[in-house]
Scaffold this motif. Structure first.
Motif, short mmCIF file in Angstrom:
data_model
loop_
_atom_site.label_atom_id
_atom_site.label_comp_id
_atom_site.label_asym_id
_atom_site.label_seq_id
_atom_site.Cartn_x
_atom_site.Cartn_y
_atom_site.Cartn_z
N ALA A 2 10.26 -19.91 8.15
CA ALA A 2 10.03 -18.51 8.53
C ALA A 2 11.18 -17.65 8.02
CB ALA A 2 9.93 -18.39 10.04
N ILE A 3 10.85 -16.43 7.65
CA ILE A 3 11.86 -15.46 7.24
C ILE A 3 12.15 -14.56 8.44
CG2 ILE A 3 12.44 -13.59 5.66
CD1 ILE A 3 12.07 -16.28 4.27
N ASP A 49 8.48 -13.16 9.42
CA ASP A 49 7.42 -13.05 8.43
C ASP A 49 6.79 -11.66 8.54
OD1 ASP A 49 8.01 -15.60 7.49
OD2 ASP A 49 6.63 -16.55 8.88
N GLU A 50 5.50 -11.54 8.87
CA GLU A 50 4.85 -10.23 8.94
C GLU A 50 4.82 -9.64 10.35
OE1 GLU A 50 1.81 -13.33 9.67
OE2 GLU A 50 3.19 -13.07 8.01
#
Length: 72
Positions: A2-3, A49-50
């Motif tokens: 995950a970012i 993430d988003e």
């Protein structure tokens, strides 16, 4: 992986790659943080993430310190 992105203020953006084995723990930490903060105290943006969340500066700093070894 995950970012994780934390915007502490308008000019400070921190980015980390969180490994899959630590991702669930991160989600749990954010869920607890979201339940412990009033809407008017949310002045930092945290993204996985988003998915985007508004947290207090204190809680954003806490999450940063807990995962700081993953930040680029």
């Amino acid at each position: 992986m995950a970012i994780l992105t934390i915007n502490l203020n308008s000019d400070e953006k921190l980015v980390a790659d969180i490994p899959r084995n630590r991702e669930l723990e991160l989600w749990k930490t954010i869920a607890i943080a979201l339940n412990s903060v009033d809407n008017d105290e949310r002045d930092c943006t945290l993204c996985i993430d988003e998915h985007s969340f508004k947290l207090s500066y204190y809680l954003s700093e806490y999450i940063y310190s807990h995962y700081q070894h993953y930040f680029l």
